[in-house]
Write an enzyme that holds these catalytic residues in place. Structure first.
Site, short mmCIF file in Angstrom:
data_model
loop_
_atom_site.label_atom_id
_atom_site.label_comp_id
_atom_site.label_asym_id
_atom_site.label_seq_id
_atom_site.Cartn_x
_atom_site.Cartn_y
_atom_site.Cartn_z
N LYS A 85 0.80 -1.22 0.00
CA LYS A 85 0.00 0.00 0.00
C LYS A 85 0.83 1.28 0.00
CE LYS A 85 -3.40 -0.63 -0.62
NZ LYS A 85 -3.90 -1.02 -1.98
N GLY A 87 1.71 2.67 -3.12
CA GLY A 87 1.67 3.10 -4.50
C GLY A 87 2.16 2.04 -5.45
N THR A 88 2.06 0.77 -5.03
CA THR A 88 2.58 -0.35 -5.80
C THR A 88 1.94 -0.45 -7.18
OG1 THR A 88 2.81 -1.53 -3.69
CG2 THR A 88 3.10 -2.79 -5.71
N THR A 89 0.61 -0.38 -7.25
CA THR A 89 -0.09 -0.54 -8.52
C THR A 89 0.36 0.52 -9.53
OG1 THR A 89 -2.00 -1.41 -7.31
CG2 THR A 89 -2.36 -0.74 -9.59
N TRP A 90 0.48 1.75 -9.07
CA TRP A 90 0.91 2.86 -9.93
C TRP A 90 2.33 2.63 -10.44
CZ3 TRP A 90 2.48 8.39 -8.08
CH2 TRP A 90 2.52 9.26 -9.18
N HIS A 155 7.54 -7.73 -2.15
CA HIS A 155 7.47 -6.95 -0.90
C HIS A 155 8.59 -7.37 0.06
CE1 HIS A 155 3.75 -4.97 -1.80
NE2 HIS A 155 2.97 -6.02 -1.67
N ARG A 177 6.41 5.50 1.21
CA ARG A 177 5.32 6.44 1.43
C ARG A 177 5.26 6.80 2.90
NH1 ARG A 177 -1.00 4.75 0.20
NH2 ARG A 177 -1.92 6.85 0.24
N SER A 185 -4.19 3.32 4.42
CA SER A 185 -4.49 2.60 3.19
C SER A 185 -4.53 1.10 3.42
CB SER A 185 -3.46 2.95 2.11
OG SER A 185 -3.78 2.34 0.89
N ARG A 308 -7.76 2.70 -4.58
CA ARG A 308 -8.31 3.66 -3.63
C ARG A 308 -7.46 4.91 -3.79
NH1 ARG A 308 -6.76 5.37 1.42
NH2 ARG A 308 -8.42 6.35 2.65
#
Length: 342
Positions: A85, A87-90, A155, A177, A185, A308
């Site tokens: 959580k 900003g991994t997806t981005w 991770h 982050r 998050s 999210r």
């Protein structure tokens, strides 16, 4: 790289979050778990286990041991690394688009519309290494290859990385982050994934766990520090990024990331607006509204849970002043004399 092949492999291993259980553990791991400290986890009723100062679900610990023993890094590998959580997806979307922009062009509407990110979730295109090793000691990783490069994510804390990664010349991209926003998050994320017949983790209990370091792949601060120190020692191998900086100046950091990955944008590309096209493609508004990410699932888990809106400073809407102060005290103490600040 064949996205269909990759999705099949990923689906088999991804079921670990909800379906893999004690029966899938090896006798060796079951014996190891009996000696390890454990506490209630976040995502399911299953506990987290402390192994060499970090916390893992049982099946993730099995994956870690398999990776440490059997994974062979290549000098050309590119590894996306985060705490959960952060900003991994981005970051996965950006990394995939940067490295593959010579295969999937942005020079006409048709090619843009056919980009793999329009039809595949970023976690499919840049899969977690752990998921391949949960129940297979020597999985087939050929699906990770495109051109001469493999792009995958993890991770795993720095201290736990296999020697083959530490000793190779492969490049690591680490995104961190603010821990306060990370905590909020992860709390929302874990409650979305918890089975319907189990109670959500209360905000207060989750706060205590996070501060104690009892969170998947945590303690958060130790995970961050490991890669921060490696980036200072080997800046040619580790690109250390902050989510807040990327949100503030996305193009500058996109150009920095491309340079680090060995595929810098040409003057012609910049003049043609390719960086802006990539930022638009990988933006939250675009990805979250794609049909695959609104309705797609893998092993029963909807891709929508990964989206999210991660607003910088959102923690002020959730944490009390006392909680914020406590977080800041821990961060100051943990990062003392490291040169790292949020």
């Amino acid at each position: 790289m064949d996205p269909t092949h990759l999705q099949t492999l990923y689906a088999l291993s991804r079921k670990g979050l909800k379906q893999l259980g004690q029966s899938d553990l090896t006798e060796e791991v079951e014996k190891l778990l009996s000696f390890l400290p454990k506490k209630n986890g976040w995502l399911t009723s299953a506990p987290l286990y402390q192994f060499q100062n970090f916390w893992y679900p049982a099946i993730q610990l099995q994956a870690l041991l398999n990776i440490q023993r059997n994974f062979q890094a290549l000098d050309t590998d590119l590894v996306v690394i985060t705490n959960p959580k952060c900003g991994t997806t981005w970051l996965k979307a950006l990394s995939f688009a940067i490295v593959n922009r010579f295969r999937f062009h942005f020079d006409n509407p048709t090619s843009k519309q056919n980009h793999p990110l329009h039809k595949n979730n970023p976690h499919i295109l840049v899969p977690y290494l752990e998921y391949f090793y949960m129940i297979d000691q020597n999985p087939d990783l050929t699906c990770l290859s495109f051109s001469t490069t493999r792009l995958f994510s993890t991770h795993i804390p720095h201290a736990m990385l296999p020697d083959s990664i530490k000793d190779s010349k492969c490049k690591l991209i680490y995104l961190c982050r603010d821990p306060k926003d990370t905590f909020v998050s992860f709390w929302h994320f874990s409650n979305k994934l918890r089975p319907k017949n189990t109670e959500d983790t209360s905000f207060e209990d989750a706060f205590e766990k996070f501060c104690e370091g009892v969170v998947d792949f945590g303690p958060f601060w130790d995970n961050v520090l490991g890669y921060w120190k490696m980036s200072l020692e080997s800046p040619e191998r580790v690109c250390f990024l902050k989510y807040e900086d990327m949100k503030k100046e996305p193009k500058i950091h996109l150009l920095k990331l491309a340079e680090f990955l060995g595929v810098p944008f040409s003057v012609e590309e910049e003049n043609d607006g390719v960086p802006e096209e990539i930022l638009k493609l990988c933006s939250f508004d675009n990805l979250s509204n794609l049909e695959v990410n609104k309705t797609g699932k893998i092993a029963g888990i909807g891709f929508s849970v990964y989206f999210r809106r991660g607003e910088v400073g959102d923690h002020v809407n959730h944490l009390t002043p006392e909680m914020i102060e406590h977080f800041d005290e821990i961060t100051e103490q943990k990062f003392l004399d490291s040169g790292l600040k949020f």
